[in-house]
Design a protein around this motif. Structure first.
Motif, mmCIF file in Angstrom:
data_model
loop_
_atom_site.group_PDB
_atom_site.id
_atom_site.type_symbol
_atom_site.label_atom_id
_atom_site.label_comp_id
_atom_site.label_asym_id
_atom_site.label_seq_id
_atom_site.Cartn_x
_atom_site.Cartn_y
_atom_site.Cartn_z
ATOM 1 N N LEU A 96 0.940 -1.163 0.157
ATOM 2 C CA LEU A 96 -0.204 -0.050 0.000
ATOM 3 C C LEU A 96 0.893 1.150 0.084
ATOM 4 N N GLU A 97 0.649 2.100 -0.938
ATOM 5 C CA GLU A 97 1.371 3.428 -0.841
ATOM 6 C C GLU A 97 1.141 4.407 0.272
ATOM 7 N N ASP A 98 2.227 4.744 0.932
ATOM 8 C CA ASP A 98 2.013 5.741 1.858
ATOM 9 C C ASP A 98 1.785 7.421 1.255
ATOM 10 N N ASN A 99 0.689 7.738 1.604
ATOM 11 C CA ASN A 99 0.273 9.045 0.963
ATOM 12 C C ASN A 99 0.764 10.231 1.684
ATOM 13 N N ASN A 100 1.345 10.150 2.868
ATOM 14 C CA ASN A 100 2.080 11.166 3.750
ATOM 15 C C ASN A 100 1.006 12.131 3.901
ATOM 16 N N TYR A 101 -0.185 12.157 4.312
ATOM 17 C CA TYR A 101 -1.157 13.208 4.570
ATOM 18 C C TYR A 101 -0.648 14.112 5.642
ATOM 19 N N THR A 102 -1.035 15.324 5.553
ATOM 20 C CA THR A 102 -0.947 16.311 6.697
ATOM 21 C C THR A 102 -1.880 17.011 6.966
ATOM 22 N N VAL A 103 -1.915 17.445 8.304
ATOM 23 C CA VAL A 103 -3.216 18.300 8.432
ATOM 24 C C VAL A 103 -3.419 19.621 7.880
ATOM 25 N N GLU A 104 -4.498 19.914 7.207
ATOM 26 C CA GLU A 104 -4.852 21.028 6.476
ATOM 27 C C GLU A 104 -6.110 21.565 7.277
ATOM 28 N N THR A 105 -5.803 22.492 7.890
ATOM 29 C CA THR A 105 -6.849 23.483 8.593
ATOM 30 C C THR A 105 -7.701 24.145 7.640
ATOM 31 N N PRO A 106 -8.886 24.021 7.606
ATOM 32 C CA PRO A 106 -9.701 24.656 6.558
ATOM 33 C C PRO A 106 -9.776 26.399 7.232
ATOM 34 N N ASP A 107 -10.143 27.072 6.218
ATOM 35 C CA ASP A 107 -10.302 28.376 6.585
ATOM 36 C C ASP A 107 -11.662 28.624 7.204
ATOM 37 N N ILE A 108 -11.967 29.522 8.192
ATOM 38 C CA ILE A 108 -13.258 29.840 8.591
ATOM 39 C C ILE A 108 -13.454 31.150 8.259
ATOM 40 N N PRO A 109 -14.830 31.395 7.671
ATOM 41 C CA PRO A 109 -15.116 32.708 7.289
ATOM 42 C C PRO A 109 -15.371 33.539 8.611
ATOM 43 N N THR A 110 -15.004 34.690 8.535
ATOM 44 C CA THR A 110 -15.592 35.660 9.683
ATOM 45 C C THR A 110 -16.980 35.617 9.906
ATOM 46 N N ALA A 111 -17.457 35.247 11.236
ATOM 47 C CA ALA A 111 -18.943 35.213 11.352
ATOM 48 C C ALA A 111 -19.690 36.570 11.797
ATOM 49 N N PRO A 112 -20.504 36.823 11.200
ATOM 50 C CA PRO A 112 -21.153 37.968 11.497
ATOM 51 C C PRO A 112 -21.816 38.178 12.929
ATOM 52 N N ASP A 113 -22.317 39.243 13.362
ATOM 53 C CA ASP A 113 -22.814 39.460 14.648
ATOM 54 C C ASP A 113 -24.304 38.940 14.822
ATOM 55 N N LYS A 114 -24.930 38.662 13.869
ATOM 56 C CA LYS A 114 -26.292 38.397 13.746
ATOM 57 C C LYS A 114 -26.684 37.600 12.454
ATOM 58 N N SER A 115 -27.637 37.094 12.545
ATOM 59 C CA SER A 115 -28.174 36.289 11.358
ATOM 60 C C SER A 115 -28.780 37.199 10.160
ATOM 61 N N ASP A 116 -28.561 36.728 8.984
ATOM 62 C CA ASP A 116 -29.347 37.416 7.849
ATOM 63 C C ASP A 116 -30.764 37.293 8.125
ATOM 64 N N ASP A 117 -31.591 38.278 7.434
ATOM 65 C CA ASP A 117 -33.135 38.302 7.401
ATOM 66 C C ASP A 117 -33.600 37.005 6.871
ATOM 67 N N LYS A 176 -19.894 21.122 4.338
ATOM 68 C CA LYS A 176 -18.674 21.073 4.983
ATOM 69 C C LYS A 176 -19.135 21.550 6.389
ATOM 70 N N PHE A 177 -18.323 20.774 7.278
ATOM 71 C CA PHE A 177 -18.506 20.655 8.628
ATOM 72 C C PHE A 177 -17.176 20.780 9.441
ATOM 73 N N VAL A 178 -17.187 22.108 10.129
ATOM 74 C CA VAL A 178 -15.773 22.483 10.786
ATOM 75 C C VAL A 178 -16.039 22.765 12.266
ATOM 76 N N VAL A 179 -15.316 21.911 13.041
ATOM 77 C CA VAL A 179 -15.259 22.377 14.554
ATOM 78 C C VAL A 179 -13.949 22.851 14.820
ATOM 79 N N GLU A 180 -14.108 24.370 15.426
ATOM 80 C CA GLU A 180 -12.958 24.889 15.713
ATOM 81 C C GLU A 180 -12.260 24.530 16.980
ATOM 82 N N LYS A 181 -10.919 24.585 17.245
ATOM 83 C CA LYS A 181 -10.507 24.325 18.476
ATOM 84 C C LYS A 181 -11.157 25.197 19.584
ATOM 85 N N GLY A 182 -11.783 24.644 20.874
ATOM 86 C CA GLY A 182 -12.540 24.929 21.763
ATOM 87 C C GLY A 182 -14.265 24.921 21.343
ATOM 88 N N GLY A 183 -14.342 24.248 20.260
ATOM 89 C CA GLY A 183 -15.677 23.913 19.976
ATOM 90 C C GLY A 183 -15.865 22.409 20.484
#
Length: 440
Positions: free
Chosen positions: A177-198, A275-282
């Motif tokens: 089996l070939e070793d794919n040598n994966y690394t941790v690729e942390t996804p970019d998290i968009p800036t969260a707004p203060d409140k929801s859109d309408d 996409k489902f991302v849990v940030e550190k502390g989540g």
């Protein structure tokens, strides 16, 4: 140790194949670590050279044995040298034995027949745990450096000449089996707004238009089933979101301090989360069975489950980040996504992966299974530590081990196994069971 069905072929290990026993006694007692007196004549205690005996058939090998010292030189380790494997040969007697520790190797010269291609070094540590390492005998009077520890992929034994069974395996068409040598690729998290859109309207406050950004505010608890009128939305969880269903296409971000509590019906599978991302502390907490069969999942915070956790074959990828623990407390983990990458710690009662399409599990962290880990038609690359309490079963799968793999029992069925690391099995009661295995 019992070995079933001896007709299978074990092809050479590229690094030392190791089986170990674990002891419960954690107290060092030097009286327990005593060598068996070595045989004075490696050709047999009763051997007397006949007239005309050709001593050129004997070779002298210098061994430089470096033990795996977990106590920084505080205690001695016993190192014993054998010409047959003491795990499978109950009559094996060492031809040399002495103590070693960190900073003090055991250096010895042994004389053995040239027909012997391998020697075995057994290490006994102060806790009475025994490990056996296999080494190829070098030619031309070379020193054999015996490092009694795995090194994450670097070979730790000498391999010389065309007699290597690993070379024979390659010549016979064996492909590991070939070793794919994966690394941790942390996804970019968009800036969260203060409140929801309408929402779509004041009369339908839980439904949103394409591109909507929805916020579960910090300090608040929401049980809303959010929906999109059309298109795709984004949910930012700063507080606590209690989820029973997800109907629409969403990217979901659990931010630092945020929490998702998932309590889904037993037959519900999430198929619309892109996409489902849990940030550190989540935190993600599943109070019932959980299943996903779509999208990319990145777990950078705590994941706690009290039921089965399934990532189906249509899930593109799952990544467990470094420093993160995924705890499957009362169920089975089924890591069947196309790629399942672990750089943290996974604890589970059982792990079962059976999808039939050879998805890949990549472990560069730690996986701890109290019961059974069963892989069927899977690719498994282990570069960290895998510990299985009962059975590690591999059926019609491919395994590449460059880390440490330990289990009470091992069972291989029509599978390929390449070992560059360490494999530990209980020396007294462990079973290696196979019907048709290639190993490299």
């Amino acid at each position: 140790m019992k070995i079933f069905k001896r007709y299978y072929a074990i092809i050479a290990l590229v690094a030392p194949f190791l089986l170990a026993a674990c002891a419960d006694n954690d107290v060092y007692n030097p009286d327990k670590v005593r060598p068996v007196p070595p045989v004075e004549n490696p050709l047999g205690e009763d051997f007397v050279a006949p007239t005309g005996f050709d001593w050129s058939m004997i070779t002298t090998v210098k061994l430089n044995i470096e033990v795996k010292d977990e106590f920084n030189g505080m205690y001695n380790y016993l190192a014993e040298v054998f010409t047959t494997n003491p795990l499978t040969d109950a009559t094996a007697t060492p031809i040399a034995a002495d103590y070693a520790k960190a900073g003090k190797n055991y250096v010895v010269e042994i004389s053995i027949p040239k027909s012997i291609e391998r020697v075995y070094v057994r290490q006994t540590d102060p806790k009475q745990r025994k490990e056996v390492y296999e080494f190829v005998v070098p030619g031309n009077g070379e020193t054999l450096n015996c490092k009694l520890y795995y090194s994450g992929g670097t070979t730790t034994r000498a391999g010389t000449g065309s007699t290597s069974a690993a070379n024979a395996a390659i010549a016979a068409g064996f492909k590991e089996l070939e070793d794919n040598n994966y690394t941790v690729e942390t996804p970019d998290i968009p800036t969260a707004p203060d409140k929801s859109d309408d929402p779509v309207s004041q009369y339908d406050k839980n439904k949103f238009n394409d591109g909507a950004r929805i916020v579960v505010p910090a300090g608040e608890v929401s049980s809303v089933i959010y929906q999109m009128a059309s298109g795709k939305g984004t949910i930012f969880v700063k507080g606590t979101w209690k989820v029973t269903n997800i109907y629409s296409n969403f990217d979901i971000y659990v931010l630092n301090g945020g929490k998702i509590e998932i309590a889904t019906p037993s037959n519900k599978t999430f198929t619309t989360v892109s996409k489902f991302v849990v940030e550190k502390g989540g935190t993600v907490e599943c109070t019932s069975n959980f299943a996903a069969n779509y999208g990319d999942w990145f777990i950078g915070g705590d994941f706690i489950a009290n039921g089965d956790v399934t990532f189906g074959a249509s899930t593109s990828s799952v990544t467990i980040a470094s420093g993160v623990t995924m705890s499957i407390n009362n169920g089975t983990l089924k890591p069947c996504s196309k790629v399942y990458k672990n750089f943290g710690t996974i604890t589970a009662a059982t792990i079962t992966a059976n999808m039939g399409s050879y998805p890949e599990i990549y472990n560069a962290g730690a996986i701890e299974v109290t019961g059974v880990m069963d892989l069927v038609k899977m690719n498994f690359i282990n570069k960290g530590e895998l510990t299985v309490g009962q059975w590690f079963k591999v059926d019609n799968s491919k395994v590449l081990n460059k880390g440490q793999l330990s289990s009470l029992n091992l069972e291989f069925t029509t599978s390929t196994f390449s070992n560059y690391g360490a494999i530990l099995v209980d020396e007294q009661t462990g079973v290696i069971k196979t019907n048709n295995v290639s190993s490299g």
